[in-house]
Motif scaffolding. Structure first.
Motif, mmCIF file in Angstrom:
data_model
loop_
_atom_site.group_PDB
_atom_site.id
_atom_site.type_symbol
_atom_site.label_atom_id
_atom_site.label_comp_id
_atom_site.label_asym_id
_atom_site.label_seq_id
_atom_site.Cartn_x
_atom_site.Cartn_y
_atom_site.Cartn_z
ATOM 1 N N PHE A 22 83.875 -19.597 2.461
ATOM 2 C CA PHE A 22 84.115 -18.464 3.352
ATOM 3 C C PHE A 22 85.140 -18.848 4.402
ATOM 4 N N ASN A 23 86.118 -17.991 4.614
ATOM 5 C CA ASN A 23 87.103 -18.203 5.666
ATOM 6 C C ASN A 23 86.539 -17.751 7.001
ATOM 7 N N HIS A 24 87.252 -18.136 8.063
ATOM 8 C CA HIS A 24 86.882 -17.829 9.441
ATOM 9 C C HIS A 24 87.535 -16.540 9.905
ATOM 10 N N SER A 25 86.826 -15.796 10.731
ATOM 11 C CA SER A 25 87.415 -14.682 11.454
ATOM 12 C C SER A 25 86.816 -14.659 12.853
ATOM 13 N N THR A 26 87.668 -14.620 13.853
ATOM 14 C CA THR A 26 87.200 -14.564 15.236
ATOM 15 C C THR A 26 86.628 -13.202 15.561
#
Length: 165
Positions: A96-100
């Protein structure tokens, strides 16, 4: 035998949402995407973890790229005092990628069974990337955040260096 939260004695039921796909060439690198709409609260994946020995982690794992994919993992030391080490998350957990601003997947550790459960925080539309929050300490420029003047990469600012609960 009656199941409580998918636990049957010493057996734990594993689940994964079936309509997911991996894309290799997104602006963030590889990413996991919804193959159909996912309702809020749906379990995305239940991932087993490998808890690393704290000494082995410091002497070996921290010197490899694998370290950037580990999660903080609390544990009791021989004196019974809480300490932390790292854990490698199997399954989709490390994809899973990061999202702020726009994470749509949340996660919860199960220390007893050495698992992490990922669930939809809101309704997710077909074709949408599944993202979690890595917290404030990143080893990369956050693609979702406004440009930050003077940002520099520091070795201690890694996914493995934050508390993930």
């Amino acid at each position: 035998m009656v199941a409580k939260d998918g636990v049957y004695g010493d057996r734990v039921a594993l689940e994964r949402f079936t309509s997911l796909y991996l894309v290799s060439n997104t602006p963030k690198g590889r990413g996991v995407f919804a193959g159909r709409d996912i309702p809020s609260g749906t379990i995305i994946d239940i991932c087993a973890v490998l808890v690393l020995d704290p000494v082995e982690n410091v002497e070996h794992i921290e010197k490899t790229s694998l370290y950037h994919y580990t999660y903080n993992w609390p544990m009791a030391n021989p004196a019974g005092k809480p300490t932390k080490t790292q854990a490698v998350v199997f399954g989709l957990g490390s994809m899973f990628n990061h999202s702020t601003e726009d994470q749509n997947v949340g996660w919860k550790r199960d220390l007893k069974h050495e698992l992490v459960t990922y669930s939809a925080l809101r309704d997710i539309r077909e074709g949408e990337e599944l993202c979690i929050s890595y917290g404030d300490h990143l080893t990369f420029v956050d693609a979702d955040a406004p440009a930050q003047a003077g940002w520099t990469e520091r070795p201690e600012d890694v996914l493995a260096g934050i508390e993930l609960d």
